[in-house]
Each structure stands twice: as structure tokens, then as C-alpha cells.
Design a protein around this motif. Sequence first.
Motif: not given
Length: 119
Positions: A28-39
Motif C-alpha cells: 500500500y505505501s509503495g502504491l500510495r507513493a505513486r497514486l492517490s489513496a483510493v486507487p
Amino acid sequence: APTAALFALRFGLLGPLAEEVLWRGVIYSGLRARLSAVPAAVACSLGFVSWHLLVGWRALPALLLHYVFSLAACWLTERERSLWPAIALHVVGNTCALAVYALLTVRPNEVLYVLGLPR
């Protein structure tokens, strides 16, 4: 009894800790570094469900519950900026599931009655 205690420790504490470090701490934190919270939460949760499918979960209601749980864990992680609330939620959820399973093995008719399910 030692085997049951070790299983309870693994399922109720160690598993949730490891899964939260991986799914919310890394993915999640890796995705969150690239995307907004919902995606990021949706992608992480789809991965979480896929992982549980790969390890043997097949019932659709259980998989949907894993998806909703994962969204809640991502939301807690985002809101609190900490893994600890998601870890606590996971520990409580797994402990409750383990308790229901234990009750079903000992008193299945009573549990089914309380849940309003046919016996």
C-alpha cells in the motif's frame, strides 16, 4: 494442546503482523507513493484478495470480506499514518474468526442457531 496454542499464536498474532507489514507497510505505501489513496487502496485490496485466493480461500463471501477488510486496513493506515491500527484490526478479526471456528467445532448447532442459519 501445544499445537493448538501455536496455531492460535500464528493465526491470531504472527500472521496478521506479517500480512500488515507486507500489504499495508510495503505494498500500500509503495502504491500510495505513486497514486492517490483510493486507487492505491483498491489495488492493494485486490492483491490482498488474490493472495488469499491463491492460498486456498474459495468462498465468495469470505473473499468479499477480505476485500472490505483490506480497504478498512488501508483507510486506517492512511488516516493514522501508522500500521499499528491495521495490525490491531487484523489481530481482532483473526482472533474472532478463530473463536467462531473453535465454537463451531464444539457447539455447531448453537452457533448456527445464533447466526440464524439452518442446522
